[in-house]
Design an enzyme around this catalytic site. Sequence first.
Site, PDB file in Angstrom:
ATOM      1  N   GLY A  13      57.670  37.813 106.500  1.00  0.00           N
ATOM      2  CA  GLY A  13      56.904  36.576 106.654  1.00  0.00           C
ATOM      3  C   GLY A  13      56.456  36.011 105.315  1.00  0.00           C
ATOM      4  N   ASP A  14      55.919  34.796 105.367  1.00  0.00           N
ATOM      5  CA  ASP A  14      55.365  34.110 104.189  1.00  0.00           C
ATOM      6  C   ASP A  14      56.394  33.888 103.084  1.00  0.00           C
ATOM      7  OD1 ASP A  14      52.938  34.213 105.516  1.00  0.00           O
ATOM      8  OD2 ASP A  14      52.365  36.102 104.565  1.00  0.00           O
ATOM      9  N   LYS A  17      58.670  29.295 104.392  1.00  0.00           N
ATOM     10  CA  LYS A  17      59.389  28.540 105.439  1.00  0.00           C
ATOM     11  C   LYS A  17      58.850  27.115 105.545  1.00  0.00           C
ATOM     12  CE  LYS A  17      58.197  31.825 108.306  1.00  0.00           C
ATOM     13  NZ  LYS A  17      57.665  32.840 107.391  1.00  0.00           N
ATOM     14  N   ASN A  39      49.330  33.109 114.443  1.00  0.00           N
ATOM     15  CA  ASN A  39      49.445  34.172 113.425  1.00  0.00           C
ATOM     16  C   ASN A  39      50.194  33.625 112.208  1.00  0.00           C
ATOM     17  OD1 ASN A  39      51.755  33.964 115.016  1.00  0.00           O
ATOM     18  ND2 ASN A  39      52.187  36.150 115.072  1.00  0.00           N
ATOM     19  N   GLY A  41      51.122  30.995 109.204  1.00  0.00           N
ATOM     20  CA  GLY A  41      50.454  30.041 108.310  1.00  0.00           C
ATOM     21  C   GLY A  41      51.531  29.482 107.410  1.00  0.00           C
ATOM     22  N   HIS A  42      51.919  28.238 107.633  1.00  0.00           N
ATOM     23  CA  HIS A  42      53.021  27.632 106.881  1.00  0.00           C
ATOM     24  C   HIS A  42      52.451  26.580 105.930  1.00  0.00           C
ATOM     25  CE1 HIS A  42      56.212  28.877 110.092  1.00  0.00           C
ATOM     26  NE2 HIS A  42      55.497  29.888 109.634  1.00  0.00           N
ATOM     27  N   GLN A 224      56.908  34.067 111.114  1.00  0.00           N
ATOM     28  CA  GLN A 224      56.999  35.471 110.692  1.00  0.00           C
ATOM     29  C   GLN A 224      58.340  35.704 109.966  1.00  0.00           C
ATOM     30  OE1 GLN A 224      55.771  35.065 114.342  1.00  0.00           O
ATOM     31  NE2 GLN A 224      54.044  34.558 113.070  1.00  0.00           N
ATOM     32  N   THR A 239      55.366  41.945 114.926  1.00  0.00           N
ATOM     33  CA  THR A 239      54.684  41.010 115.814  1.00  0.00           C
ATOM     34  C   THR A 239      55.305  41.149 117.201  1.00  0.00           C
ATOM     35  OG1 THR A 239      53.870  38.744 116.040  1.00  0.00           O
ATOM     36  CG2 THR A 239      56.161  38.991 115.267  1.00  0.00           C
ATOM     37  N   ARG A 305      48.266  40.121  99.917  1.00  0.00           N
ATOM     38  CA  ARG A 305      49.569  40.592 100.388  1.00  0.00           C
ATOM     39  C   ARG A 305      50.016  41.751  99.512  1.00  0.00           C
ATOM     40  NH1 ARG A 305      51.684  34.498 100.393  1.00  0.00           N
ATOM     41  NH2 ARG A 305      50.837  33.786 102.384  1.00  0.00           N
ATOM     42  N   SER A 412      63.788  27.860  94.738  1.00  0.00           N
ATOM     43  CA  SER A 412      62.479  27.202  94.683  1.00  0.00           C
ATOM     44  C   SER A 412      61.719  27.703  93.463  1.00  0.00           C
ATOM     45  CB  SER A 412      61.725  27.504  95.977  1.00  0.00           C
ATOM     46  OG  SER A 412      60.430  26.967  95.928  1.00  0.00           O
ATOM     47  N   GLY A 414      58.401  26.494  92.543  1.00  0.00           N
ATOM     48  CA  GLY A 414      56.996  26.128  92.604  1.00  0.00           C
ATOM     49  C   GLY A 414      56.652  25.705  94.010  1.00  0.00           C
TER      50      GLY A 414
HETATM   51  P1  GDP Z   1      55.542  30.618 105.216  1.00  0.00           P
HETATM   52  O1  GDP Z   1      54.637  31.334 106.161  1.00  0.00           O
HETATM   53  O2  GDP Z   1      56.905  31.219 105.167  1.00  0.00           O
HETATM   54  O3  GDP Z   1      55.595  29.131 105.446  1.00  0.00           O
HETATM   55  O4  GDP Z   1      54.924  30.837 103.750  1.00  0.00           O
HETATM   56  P2  GDP Z   1      53.364  30.733 103.356  1.00  0.00           P
HETATM   57  O5  GDP Z   1      52.982  29.307 103.307  1.00  0.00           O
HETATM   58  O6  GDP Z   1      52.530  31.642 104.177  1.00  0.00           O
HETATM   59  O7  GDP Z   1      53.408  31.395 101.919  1.00  0.00           O
HETATM   60  C1  GDP Z   1      54.175  30.903 100.882  1.00  0.00           C
HETATM   61  C2  GDP Z   1      53.248  30.546  99.718  1.00  0.00           C
HETATM   62  O8  GDP Z   1      54.001  30.370  98.555  1.00  0.00           O
HETATM   63  C3  GDP Z   1      52.502  29.247  99.929  1.00  0.00           C
HETATM   64  O9  GDP Z   1      51.264  29.311  99.281  1.00  0.00           O
HETATM   65  C4  GDP Z   1      53.416  28.233  99.239  1.00  0.00           C
HETATM   66  O10 GDP Z   1      52.716  27.082  98.784  1.00  0.00           O
HETATM   67  C5  GDP Z   1      53.899  29.030  98.081  1.00  0.00           C
HETATM   68  N1  GDP Z   1      55.246  28.716  97.604  1.00  0.00           N
HETATM   69  C6  GDP Z   1      56.349  28.338  98.295  1.00  0.00           C
HETATM   70  N2  GDP Z   1      57.424  28.251  97.480  1.00  0.00           N
HETATM   71  C7  GDP Z   1      56.988  28.584  96.251  1.00  0.00           C
HETATM   72  C8  GDP Z   1      57.633  28.716  94.982  1.00  0.00           C
HETATM   73  O11 GDP Z   1      58.834  28.524  94.831  1.00  0.00           O
HETATM   74  N3  GDP Z   1      56.847  29.105  93.929  1.00  0.00           N
HETATM   75  C9  GDP Z   1      55.529  29.348  94.040  1.00  0.00           C
HETATM   76  N4  GDP Z   1      54.841  29.732  92.982  1.00  0.00           N
HETATM   77  N5  GDP Z   1      54.882  29.243  95.232  1.00  0.00           N
HETATM   78  C10 GDP Z   1      55.619  28.875  96.314  1.00  0.00           C
HETATM   79  P1  IMO Z   2      54.279  33.382 108.822  1.00  0.00           P
HETATM   80  O1  IMO Z   2      54.928  32.536 109.888  1.00  0.00           O
HETATM   81  C1  IMO Z   2      53.160  37.343 107.478  1.00  0.00           C
HETATM   82  C2  IMO Z   2      51.973  40.231 110.543  1.00  0.00           C
HETATM   83  C3  IMO Z   2      50.526  40.679 110.565  1.00  0.00           C
HETATM   84  C4  IMO Z   2      50.691  42.077 111.127  1.00  0.00           C
HETATM   85  C5  IMO Z   2      51.818  41.905 112.131  1.00  0.00           C
HETATM   86  C6  IMO Z   2      51.358  41.691 113.557  1.00  0.00           C
HETATM   87  O2  IMO Z   2      53.184  32.686 108.102  1.00  0.00           O
HETATM   88  O3  IMO Z   2      55.318  33.976 107.928  1.00  0.00           O
HETATM   89  P2  IMO Z   2      50.189  39.713 114.887  1.00  0.00           P
HETATM   90  O4  IMO Z   2      49.012  38.855 114.547  1.00  0.00           O
HETATM   91  O5  IMO Z   2      51.452  38.968 115.072  1.00  0.00           O
HETATM   92  O6  IMO Z   2      49.910  40.647 116.001  1.00  0.00           O
HETATM   93  O7  IMO Z   2      50.404  40.647 113.587  1.00  0.00           O
HETATM   94  O8  IMO Z   2      52.560  40.783 111.702  1.00  0.00           O
HETATM   95  N1  IMO Z   2      52.154  38.760 110.618  1.00  0.00           N
HETATM   96  C7  IMO Z   2      52.542  38.015 109.564  1.00  0.00           C
HETATM   97  N2  IMO Z   2      52.750  38.342 108.280  1.00  0.00           N
HETATM   98  N3  IMO Z   2      53.386  36.090 107.888  1.00  0.00           N
HETATM   99  C8  IMO Z   2      53.208  35.749 109.187  1.00  0.00           C
HETATM  100  O9  IMO Z   2      53.558  34.540 109.666  1.00  0.00           O
HETATM  101  C9  IMO Z   2      52.722  36.722 110.086  1.00  0.00           C
HETATM  102  N4  IMO Z   2      52.416  36.728 111.398  1.00  0.00           N
HETATM  103  C10 IMO Z   2      52.090  37.984 111.701  1.00  0.00           C
HETATM  104  O10 IMO Z   2      49.973  40.681 109.280  1.00  0.00           O
HETATM  105  O11 IMO Z   2      51.154  42.941 110.123  1.00  0.00           O
HETATM  106 MG    MG Z   3      52.737  32.259 106.153  1.00  0.00          MG
END
Ligand code: GDP
Ligand code: IMO
Ligand code: MG
Length: 423
Positions: A13-14, A17, A39, A41-42, A224, A239, A305, A412, A414
Amino acid sequence: MTQVDVLLGLQWGDEGKGKIVDVLTPQYDIIARFQGGPNAGHTLEFEGHKHVLHTIPSGIFRDGVMNVIGNGVVIDPVIFQKELEKLAPYKLDIKNRLVISKKAHLILPTHRLLDQASEHAKGHDKIGSTLKGIGPTYMDKTGRNGLRVGDIFLPNFKEKYNSLVEKHIGILSHYDGFTYNLSELEGPWMEGIEILKGLDAIDSEQYFYDARKSGKKILAEGAQGTMLDIDFGTYPFVTSSNTVTAGTCTGLGVPPNSIGRVIGIFKAYCTRVGSGPFPTELLDEVGEQIRAEGREFGATTGRPRRCGWIDLPALRYAIMVNGVTELSMMKADVLSIFDEIEVCTHYMVDGKRMDYLPYDIANMICTPVYEKVKGWKTDLTGLSSYADSPAELKAYVEYLEQKLEVPVKVVSVGPDRSQTLKN
Ligand code: GDP
Ligand code: IMO
Ligand code: MG
């Protein structure tokens, strides 16, 4: 009939996306979430603003694009209402940009309580859930007890709600010492239900059939990541939904032969939030450096993280399960601080080489083996074309392409929409 392209996370995850869906949205007519819930956070960044979306698809900011919350998603009306409130200053025409499947399940206040009680009872073995009620809601879905968005329009909705809450209260009574105040949670929840009623509830399977027939371009947005998938992730530290490509079919109601491009997204390194196995985790200063440079703190919970080097066996596995056709590599700029970058090429388990993720990874010692690659030591954040990027970055990308056997189409550099290089 058009096809449905999919963008999903290949790690824990994270991966970024939200950012890439936002970048790709101008190429599409419809953006659809197919699983997960709050759960997720995009994060999207553009024009000096940062937005974090939890339930709402990442196409919401672009004019002329429809956003669909599919049947595979679970919705908390309270969080949904807060998301809409945050969007209010941007004066988006939400009513004409966002529709929700009638078959999407509702997260009740008692689902959140059950999540908390269950995690608390697990103690050291806890999943590290986001405590949004995801697990208990999907359990009620598969247990055939759940409430769905379509139910809110029925005259007996309140009765259905009360009867499920009664069941939950019974279960909660088994958790010794777990106290809660349900009436405090119910007011905002019912308010959120009224907000949901104001949006169009659809049959997403029919909606996508019609859309595909009329030539609409569709992008499915995963939540995720593959290593958190209920079937293929590091069970039980996962998850409760199918985060993989197959989840698109069940989570939107589109047939398997409608799937087009599958865009797999990964960080140039690796992170995980919550408990569970993470073979390349760095518990030393290097891990700290990545966390600081990459601002690796959860977009939903704010938790730090866990950070480590890129894990090729896990990525190869994710590519295989998802049928990934192209890759997006995120956060290359974060690695600019290192002279050398390490890449896990395989693991050693009990003295034997392993090129894929072992079954019982949660209960075994899996030692990563690394190759070193030269770093680029250059600020990438101002780059506007991949051709102008340092030779070491290009070498890293080519090295990964060769190891993963899939082309890297986006790099990517930034968080901003504009900091995206096409290869
Ligand atoms: P998602 O859940 O897959 O949408 O990702 P998140 O938003 O939870 O986490 C990605 C984090 O990295 C966010 O704070 C974005 O703003 C940041 N981000 C995305 N692409 C880049 C990149 O290429 N460089 C840097 N430094 N940050 C990035
Ligand atoms: P995005 O879409 C990162 C992780 C939680 C935990 C496990 C189960 O932003 O990438 P849950 O709340 O689903 O029962 O948690 O999955 N988790 C994530 N980790 N990014 C996420 O979503 C996540 N959604 C759940 O930290 O380990
Ligand atoms: Mg996220």
